[in-house]
Design an enzyme around this catalytic site. Structure first.
Site, PDB file in Angstrom:
ATOM      1  N   TYR A 152      -2.517  -2.301  -3.460  1.00  0.00           N
ATOM      2  CA  TYR A 152      -1.350  -1.416  -3.101  1.00  0.00           C
ATOM      3  C   TYR A 152      -0.274  -1.871  -1.969  1.00  0.00           C
ATOM      4  O   TYR A 152      -0.501  -1.861  -1.067  1.00  0.00           O
ATOM      5  CB  TYR A 152      -1.875  -0.137  -3.059  1.00  0.00           C
ATOM      6  CG  TYR A 152      -0.581   1.147  -3.054  1.00  0.00           C
ATOM      7  CD1 TYR A 152       0.864   0.838  -3.390  1.00  0.00           C
ATOM      8  CD2 TYR A 152      -1.087   2.499  -2.784  1.00  0.00           C
ATOM      9  CE1 TYR A 152       1.471   1.939  -3.294  1.00  0.00           C
ATOM     10  CE2 TYR A 152       0.092   3.251  -2.920  1.00  0.00           C
ATOM     11  CZ  TYR A 152       1.349   3.120  -2.878  1.00  0.00           C
ATOM     12  OH  TYR A 152       2.253   3.978  -2.989  1.00  0.00           O
ATOM     13  N   LYS A 180      -0.269  -3.200  -7.369  1.00  0.00           N
ATOM     14  CA  LYS A 180       0.781  -2.083  -7.340  1.00  0.00           C
ATOM     15  C   LYS A 180       1.868  -2.465  -6.405  1.00  0.00           C
ATOM     16  O   LYS A 180       1.752  -2.365  -5.495  1.00  0.00           O
ATOM     17  CB  LYS A 180       0.090  -0.507  -7.117  1.00  0.00           C
ATOM     18  CG  LYS A 180       1.149   0.557  -7.299  1.00  0.00           C
ATOM     19  CD  LYS A 180       0.449   1.609  -6.790  1.00  0.00           C
ATOM     20  CE  LYS A 180       1.576   2.659  -6.663  1.00  0.00           C
ATOM     21  NZ  LYS A 180       1.204   4.137  -6.272  1.00  0.00           N
TER      22      LYS A 180
END
Length: 312
Positions: A152, A180
C-alpha cells in the site's frame, strides 16, 4: 461467547471468476459502531454480505476506513474472522495488516491466514521515515506468513514513498504481488509496468479510478462502494473494459463524491454517504469526530445528488 455473529441471509453475486484473490473490486470496508462505540459485528457481517451481493468482488477489513488504529487486538482479529465468514469465501477477503513493527505485521498476516483470508494489504513501516533496506526487510518479514502481500503506497500519511523502482525490487524479492497505488500520480502506472511487468496495479484512490483503469489496473481497493456499490461496480467494469461511453459520464457524475476518498475526512465522509444511502455508516471513534458545517453539507449535497440520479 462465540467469535463470529450469525451471518445475515444473503444472495451471492455469482461465482468468483477472478484469476487472483486481489483482483477486482475489493471494498475497504467501514466498520459499524454501536452508540457506545463498540463494534457491531452483526451489522458488519450484513454489510460484507451485501457488498458482495451488490456486485463487489471482496472486502478489505482493518484498513484506514475500518479505523483499525482504534481497535483492540481482540476486535481487530474478530473483524477478520467475521469478514471471512460473511463473505463465504476467504479468497474474497484481504485484511489490512499494518503495524509499526515488522514482527507484529507478520503476526497479523499469520492471523489472516489462520482465518482463511486470500491475501493481505500492508503499508510500509511508518513509525519513522524508513529507508529502502528497512522497507524491504519489513515486507519480507510479512511475506513469511505465506499469504500474498499487496503493498500500500500512501506517501502522504506514511512519509515513505514506494516509488516504482522500489516496488520493482520488492516484487523481485518475492515479497509483494501487487500495489495499491494512492500517490495520485497516474504516470507511475506506466513506469511500474515497465520496471515490474509481473506486478499487479490496483487503484488506490477513488478519484483516479478511470485514469488508472485505462493504464492497466486489474483491481480497485475502493472506498465509495460502501455507499454506492452498484454504480461503482458499473463504473469500474466499464473503465477496465475501455468502455468510455459508459464510464466517462458516470465518472463525471460520481467524481464530486469519489474525491472525498482522498481527503483527510474520508472516513466520516463515506459514513455520511452511507447513512444517506441507508447503509450502516454512523459514528467514528475518536480522535475522528463527526463532520460539521460546510464540510458535512458538501458531502450531503453530493450524495443526495447521486442518489437522486439513481446512482446507488
Amino acid at each position: 461467547m462465540t467469535d463470529a455473529p450469525t451471518p445475515a441471509p444473503r444472495t451471492t453475486s455469482g461465482p468468483d471468476t477472478r484469476t487472483r484473490p486481489w483482483h477486482g473490486i475489493m471494498v475497504a470496508t467501514t466498520l459499524p459502531l454501536r452508540e457506545d462505540l463498540s463494534v457491531d459485528y452483526d451489522a458488519y457481517a450484513e454489510h460484507v454480505a451485501w457488498l458482495i451481493a451488490s456486485g463487489c468482488d471482496g472486502v478489505v477489513p482493518n484498513g484506514s476506513l475500518g479505523e483499525y488504529q482504534t481497535l483492540t487486538d481482540e476486535e481487530r482479529a474478530r473483524v477478520v474472522r467475521t469478514a471471512v465468514e460473511a463473505a463465504g469465501d476467504g479468497a474474497r477477503v484481504m485484511p489490512g495488516v499494518a503495524a509499526y513493527g515488522s514482527a507484529e505485521a507478520r503476526r497479523w498476516a499469520e492471523q489472516a491466514a489462520e482465518a482463511g483470508a486470500g491475501s493481505v494489504l500492508l503499508l510500509p513501516p511508518n513509525a519513522f521515515r524508513a529507508d529502502e533496506q528497512a522497507v524491504r526487510a519489513h515486507y519480507a518479514e510479512a511475506a513469511r506468513a505465506g499469504l500474498p502481500v499487496v503493498a500500500y503506497n500512501n506517501p502522504y500519511d506514511t512519509k515513505v514513498d514506494l516509488v516504482p523502482a522500489l516496488l520493482a525490487r520488492l516484487h523481485a524479492d518475492g515479497s509483494i504481488v501487487a500495489v495499491k497505488e494512492f500517490s495520485g500520480d497516474v504516470r507511475r502506472a506506466y513506469e511500474i509496468a515497465e520496471l515490474a511487468p509481473g506486478l499487479d496495479l490496483l487503484i488506490g484512490a477513488d478519484d483516479v479510478l478511470l485514469e488508472l483503469a485505462l493504464a492497466g489496473a486489474v483491481g480497485w481497493i475502493a472506498g465509495y462502494p460502501n455507499a454506492l456499490p452498484r454504480a461503482c461496480a458499473t463504473l469500474y467494469r466499464a473503465a477496465v473494459a475501455g468502455d468510455l461511453d459508459t464510464a466517462l459520464p458516470l465518472y463525471k457524475s460520481l467524481h464530486s463524491l469519489l474525491r472525498w476518498d482522498s481527503k483527510t475526512e474520508f472516513v466520516q465522509a463515506i459514513k455520511v454517504s452511507m447513512d444517506l444511502a441507508g447503509r450502516p455508516g454512523g459514528a467514528t471513534r475518536p480522535p475522528r469526530f463527526p463532520l460539521t458545517g460546510d464540510t458535512e453539507a458538501a458531502v450531503r449535497a453530493a450524495t443526495e445528488k447521486a442518489l437522486a440520479e439513481g446512482l446507488n
